[in-house]
Design a protein around this motif. Structure first.
Motif, PDB file in Angstrom:
ATOM      1  N   HIS A  97       0.844  -1.195   0.000  1.00  0.00           N
ATOM      2  CA  HIS A  97       0.000   0.000   0.000  1.00  0.00           C
ATOM      3  C   HIS A  97       0.881   1.248   0.000  1.00  0.00           C
ATOM      4  O   HIS A  97       1.829   1.339   0.787  1.00  0.00           O
ATOM      5  CB  HIS A  97      -0.915   0.009   1.218  1.00  0.00           C
ATOM      6  N   ILE A  98       0.561   2.186  -0.864  1.00  0.00           N
ATOM      7  CA  ILE A  98       1.347   3.412  -1.028  1.00  0.00           C
ATOM      8  C   ILE A  98       0.456   4.631  -0.795  1.00  0.00           C
ATOM      9  O   ILE A  98      -0.776   4.539  -0.840  1.00  0.00           O
ATOM     10  CB  ILE A  98       1.963   3.481  -2.442  1.00  0.00           C
ATOM     11  N   SER A  99       1.089   5.776  -0.553  1.00  0.00           N
ATOM     12  CA  SER A  99       0.330   7.009  -0.341  1.00  0.00           C
ATOM     13  C   SER A  99       0.285   7.890  -1.583  1.00  0.00           C
ATOM     14  O   SER A  99      -0.544   8.793  -1.674  1.00  0.00           O
ATOM     15  CB  SER A  99       0.927   7.807   0.822  1.00  0.00           C
ATOM     16  N   SER A 100       1.186   7.635  -2.545  1.00  0.00           N
ATOM     17  CA  SER A 100       1.249   8.487  -3.739  1.00  0.00           C
ATOM     18  C   SER A 100       2.006   7.764  -4.846  1.00  0.00           C
ATOM     19  O   SER A 100       2.764   6.820  -4.591  1.00  0.00           O
ATOM     20  CB  SER A 100       1.960   9.815  -3.419  1.00  0.00           C
ATOM     21  N   ILE A 101       1.805   8.237  -6.066  1.00  0.00           N
ATOM     22  CA  ILE A 101       2.570   7.710  -7.200  1.00  0.00           C
ATOM     23  C   ILE A 101       4.052   8.003  -7.007  1.00  0.00           C
ATOM     24  O   ILE A 101       4.922   7.187  -7.332  1.00  0.00           O
ATOM     25  CB  ILE A 101       2.079   8.335  -8.521  1.00  0.00           C
ATOM     26  N   GLN A 102       4.352   9.187  -6.455  1.00  0.00           N
ATOM     27  CA  GLN A 102       5.749   9.547  -6.225  1.00  0.00           C
ATOM     28  C   GLN A 102       6.415   8.560  -5.275  1.00  0.00           C
ATOM     29  O   GLN A 102       7.565   8.152  -5.482  1.00  0.00           O
ATOM     30  CB  GLN A 102       5.819  10.975  -5.653  1.00  0.00           C
ATOM     31  N   GLN A 103       5.700   8.140  -4.233  1.00  0.00           N
ATOM     32  CA  GLN A 103       6.258   7.157  -3.302  1.00  0.00           C
ATOM     33  C   GLN A 103       6.472   5.816  -3.995  1.00  0.00           C
ATOM     34  O   GLN A 103       7.483   5.144  -3.773  1.00  0.00           O
ATOM     35  CB  GLN A 103       5.340   6.979  -2.096  1.00  0.00           C
ATOM     36  N   LEU A 104       5.534   5.422  -4.840  1.00  0.00           N
ATOM     37  CA  LEU A 104       5.689   4.179  -5.608  1.00  0.00           C
ATOM     38  C   LEU A 104       6.970   4.211  -6.434  1.00  0.00           C
ATOM     39  O   LEU A 104       7.761   3.256  -6.430  1.00  0.00           O
ATOM     40  CB  LEU A 104       4.473   3.983  -6.516  1.00  0.00           C
ATOM     41  N   LYS A 105       7.193   5.325  -7.124  1.00  0.00           N
ATOM     42  CA  LYS A 105       8.364   5.422  -8.007  1.00  0.00           C
ATOM     43  C   LYS A 105       9.664   5.529  -7.222  1.00  0.00           C
ATOM     44  O   LYS A 105      10.678   4.936  -7.611  1.00  0.00           O
ATOM     45  CB  LYS A 105       8.198   6.625  -8.937  1.00  0.00           C
ATOM     46  N   LEU A 131      -8.408  -0.568  -5.855  1.00  0.00           N
ATOM     47  CA  LEU A 131      -7.896  -1.281  -7.023  1.00  0.00           C
ATOM     48  C   LEU A 131      -6.422  -1.598  -6.811  1.00  0.00           C
ATOM     49  O   LEU A 131      -5.612  -0.711  -6.537  1.00  0.00           O
ATOM     50  CB  LEU A 131      -8.039  -0.436  -8.291  1.00  0.00           C
ATOM     51  N   THR A 132      -6.071  -2.878  -6.967  1.00  0.00           N
ATOM     52  CA  THR A 132      -4.686  -3.341  -6.867  1.00  0.00           C
ATOM     53  C   THR A 132      -4.218  -3.787  -8.240  1.00  0.00           C
ATOM     54  O   THR A 132      -4.945  -4.495  -8.950  1.00  0.00           O
ATOM     55  CB  THR A 132      -4.575  -4.514  -5.877  1.00  0.00           C
ATOM     56  N   ILE A 133      -3.009  -3.382  -8.622  1.00  0.00           N
ATOM     57  CA  ILE A 133      -2.433  -3.774  -9.911  1.00  0.00           C
ATOM     58  C   ILE A 133      -1.158  -4.568  -9.685  1.00  0.00           C
ATOM     59  O   ILE A 133      -0.513  -4.437  -8.653  1.00  0.00           O
ATOM     60  CB  ILE A 133      -2.162  -2.552 -10.815  1.00  0.00           C
ATOM     61  N   VAL A 148       7.071 -10.508   1.024  1.00  0.00           N
ATOM     62  CA  VAL A 148       5.884  -9.872   0.456  1.00  0.00           C
ATOM     63  C   VAL A 148       5.477 -10.562  -0.843  1.00  0.00           C
ATOM     64  O   VAL A 148       4.294 -10.827  -1.086  1.00  0.00           O
ATOM     65  CB  VAL A 148       6.135  -8.375   0.194  1.00  0.00           C
ATOM     66  N   THR A 149       6.443 -10.852  -1.675  1.00  0.00           N
ATOM     67  CA  THR A 149       6.176 -11.306  -3.040  1.00  0.00           C
ATOM     68  C   THR A 149       6.267 -12.810  -3.222  1.00  0.00           C
ATOM     69  O   THR A 149       5.909 -13.322  -4.282  1.00  0.00           O
ATOM     70  CB  THR A 149       7.175 -10.664  -4.011  1.00  0.00           C
ATOM     71  N   GLY A 150       6.770 -13.526  -2.226  1.00  0.00           N
ATOM     72  CA  GLY A 150       7.032 -14.942  -2.429  1.00  0.00           C
ATOM     73  C   GLY A 150       8.174 -15.167  -3.401  1.00  0.00           C
ATOM     74  O   GLY A 150       8.247 -16.198  -4.063  1.00  0.00           O
ATOM     75  N   ASN A 151       9.062 -14.174  -3.483  1.00  0.00           N
ATOM     76  CA  ASN A 151      10.231 -14.254  -4.357  1.00  0.00           C
ATOM     77  C   ASN A 151       9.849 -14.354  -5.834  1.00  0.00           C
ATOM     78  O   ASN A 151      10.582 -14.906  -6.651  1.00  0.00           O
ATOM     79  CB  ASN A 151      11.119 -15.449  -3.974  1.00  0.00           C
ATOM     80  N   GLN A 152       8.706 -13.796  -6.183  1.00  0.00           N
ATOM     81  CA  GLN A 152       8.209 -13.865  -7.553  1.00  0.00           C
ATOM     82  C   GLN A 152       8.588 -12.615  -8.344  1.00  0.00           C
ATOM     83  O   GLN A 152       9.068 -11.625  -7.795  1.00  0.00           O
ATOM     84  CB  GLN A 152       6.697 -14.062  -7.548  1.00  0.00           C
ATOM     85  N   ASP A 153       8.313 -12.663  -9.659  1.00  0.00           N
ATOM     86  CA  ASP A 153       8.732 -11.575 -10.544  1.00  0.00           C
ATOM     87  C   ASP A 153       7.658 -10.512 -10.726  1.00  0.00           C
ATOM     88  O   ASP A 153       7.726  -9.699 -11.643  1.00  0.00           O
ATOM     89  CB  ASP A 153       9.175 -12.132 -11.900  1.00  0.00           C
ATOM     90  N   THR A 154       6.653 -10.498  -9.849  1.00  0.00           N
ATOM     91  CA  THR A 154       5.668  -9.422  -9.824  1.00  0.00           C
ATOM     92  C   THR A 154       5.371  -9.051  -8.373  1.00  0.00           C
ATOM     93  O   THR A 154       5.626  -9.845  -7.461  1.00  0.00           O
ATOM     94  CB  THR A 154       4.341  -9.830 -10.502  1.00  0.00           C
ATOM     95  N   PHE A 155       4.836  -7.852  -8.173  1.00  0.00           N
ATOM     96  CA  PHE A 155       4.302  -7.482  -6.866  1.00  0.00           C
ATOM     97  C   PHE A 155       2.991  -6.750  -7.057  1.00  0.00           C
ATOM     98  O   PHE A 155       2.736  -6.146  -8.109  1.00  0.00           O
ATOM     99  CB  PHE A 155       5.299  -6.653  -6.051  1.00  0.00           C
ATOM    100  N   ALA A 156       2.127  -6.827  -6.050  1.00  0.00           N
ATOM    101  CA  ALA A 156       0.807  -6.201  -6.096  1.00  0.00           C
ATOM    102  C   ALA A 156       0.835  -4.919  -5.283  1.00  0.00           C
ATOM    103  O   ALA A 156       1.392  -4.877  -4.182  1.00  0.00           O
ATOM    104  CB  ALA A 156      -0.245  -7.161  -5.540  1.00  0.00           C
ATOM    105  N   VAL A 157       0.204  -3.862  -5.813  1.00  0.00           N
ATOM    106  CA  VAL A 157       0.273  -2.562  -5.146  1.00  0.00           C
ATOM    107  C   VAL A 157      -1.029  -1.794  -5.344  1.00  0.00           C
ATOM    108  O   VAL A 157      -1.672  -1.902  -6.397  1.00  0.00           O
ATOM    109  CB  VAL A 157       1.472  -1.736  -5.678  1.00  0.00           C
ATOM    110  N   ARG A 158      -1.413  -1.032  -4.336  1.00  0.00           N
ATOM    111  CA  ARG A 158      -2.557  -0.118  -4.467  1.00  0.00           C
ATOM    112  C   ARG A 158      -2.354   1.118  -3.602  1.00  0.00           C
ATOM    113  O   ARG A 158      -1.520   1.119  -2.690  1.00  0.00           O
ATOM    114  CB  ARG A 158      -3.867  -0.813  -4.119  1.00  0.00           C
ATOM    115  N   MET A 159      -3.142   2.148  -3.901  1.00  0.00           N
ATOM    116  CA  MET A 159      -3.146   3.382  -3.120  1.00  0.00           C
ATOM    117  C   MET A 159      -4.503   3.504  -2.445  1.00  0.00           C
ATOM    118  O   MET A 159      -5.490   3.775  -3.106  1.00  0.00           O
ATOM    119  CB  MET A 159      -2.910   4.610  -4.016  1.00  0.00           C
ATOM    120  N   PRO A 160      -4.595   3.265  -1.135  1.00  0.00           N
ATOM    121  CA  PRO A 160      -5.898   3.301  -0.470  1.00  0.00           C
ATOM    122  C   PRO A 160      -6.509   4.695  -0.467  1.00  0.00           C
ATOM    123  O   PRO A 160      -5.804   5.702  -0.435  1.00  0.00           O
ATOM    124  CB  PRO A 160      -5.585   2.827   0.954  1.00  0.00           C
TER     125      PRO A 160
END
Length: 384
Positions: A97-105, A131-133, A148-160
């Motif tokens: 979970h993130i607070s902003s696009i800037q924090q995501l980047k 919405l989680t992508i 968090v990811t199970g050592n996988q090549d994707t991660f799930a993220v959303r901004m509440p």
């Protein structure tokens, strides 16, 4: 990946504090990274929550979907504490979970990485929101904990969207890994008292921001696959995804809607593999059973049940069945049913009844997410 056992030892014991806040006192500007907080007590309590996160502890906090159990997504220690508190299976990944696009980047993505254009319209419409992508993840170089990811090549993220959740993330400046703040497999919490019931003594504090207004978890979509996939239905409907996303999302597929997940199969997001949302009482789901009277009576007679040990959660068509005294109306509209589902499952379960009869609804709009949760909670499904 480092090994995590489901049942972990040495869980810390806490005198769990309940900190009340006023969500309406938290104001985010359109482009601001930090909120303005007009209530002093709220500001102080949010700072206390932030301090716990910076100490790599985990906390309970409200989102617009359900209450979350949050810890720094950048810390193995924090994420391990989430699994310990919930007794959660190690191969069930978490959403960041993130607070902003800037924090995501700045915190989670490689330098100069651009979010795939397929998500552009969905982010513009539904962030902040439920919405989680899925985004690419390099397990060898990612700042995100492999837990968090199970050592996988994707991660799930959303901004509440919830101002309390977003404020805590912004003030701590920590992206938070946060599943629902309940004991694993139990109904998700939509009130702070639900979190205290399940996790009191296991976490240092719970932030009480009132009732969650959506009541089911976020929708999870994978735009990295072709065609795109709906991995978990939730607070944003399939119809909304198709309408807003444009041509690229018109052929979105629902992941394994009629099939299960193999025991050793890795999954990319929560809610795809394990039993979820189940109270102690046995949930019996009735689908296409008209007013429910014959279907419920037949089930009671066939299984020789005592009606006094049954609670009924009804919605659109079911009538009250004589001799069942514990009856709750989930609502008529999908959004009402969504808001009330977990709350009433928990409420009637506390009465120590043996069975909960629940009326199923059409799998359109909010109904897809509601029926997803009910099918996972049910031990038996009745069709007519």
């Amino acid at each position: 990946m480092k090994c995590i056992r489901r049942a972990m030892s040495s869980i810390p014991q806490y005198d769990t504090r309940l900190l009340k806040v006023k969500p309406e006192s938290i104001i985010f500007s359109k482009n601001g990274s930090l909120p303005q907080i007009t209530d002093k007590e709220t500001e102080s309590n949010l700072q206390q929550a932030s301090n716990e996160l910076k100490l790599l502890n985990v906390i309970g906090f409200p989102t617009e979907t359900v209450y979350g159990l949050g810890g720094s997504a950048l810390s193995d220690q924090s994420v391990q504490s989430i699994y310990k508190a919930k007794n959660r299976p190690a191969d069930n990944p978490l959403i960041v979970h993130i607070s902003s696009i800037q924090q995501l980047k700045s915190k989670l993505l490689p330098q100069d990485y651009e979010i795939p254009p397929i998500y552009e319209k969905l982010i513009a419409k539904f962030w902040p929101g439920p919405l989680t992508i899925l985004l690419p993840n390099d397990p060898k170089n990612s700042p995100i904990s492999s837990y968090v990811t199970g050592n996988q090549d994707t991660f799930a993220v959303r901004m509440p969207q919830h101002p309390v959740a977003r404020a805590i993330i912004a003030i701590s400046d920590l992206p938070l890994a946060a599943p629902s703040a309940n004991s694993s497999t139990k109904p998700s919490p939509t009130l702070a008292k639900h979190v205290m019931h399940d996790l009191q003594g296991k976490i240092p504090l719970v932030v009480d921001g009132g009732s969650c207004n959506i009541g089911v978890e976020s929708t999870v979509v994978d735009g990295l696959s072709s065609p795109p996939m709906l991995l978990r239905p939730g607070g944003i409907s399939l119809e909304e995804i198709k309408s807003v996303g444009g041509p690229e999302w018109e052929n979105i597929q629902i992941y394994k809607k009629t099939g299960g997940v193999e025991e050793n199969e890795k999954v990319k997001t929560p809610g795809m593999k394990y039993k979820h949302y189940s109270p102690n009482a046995k949930v019996i789901l009735f689908i296409n059973c008209g007013d429910g009277l014959k279907a419920m009576q037949d089930y009671i007679e066939k299984h020789k049940l005592n009606p006094q040990n049954i609670a009924l959660l009804k919605s659109k068509q079911f009538k009250d069945l004589e001799n069942i005294s514990i009856i709750k109306n989930l609502g008529f509209k999908g959004e009402e049913i969504s808001q009330n589902l977990f709350k009433y499952l928990r409420e009637v379960d506390e009465l120590e009844i043996e069975y909960i009869f629940v009326e199923g609804i059409d799998e359109t709009n909010e109904g897809l997410a509601i029926m997803n949760r009910l099918n996972k909670a049910a031990v038996d499904v009745v069709y007519m």
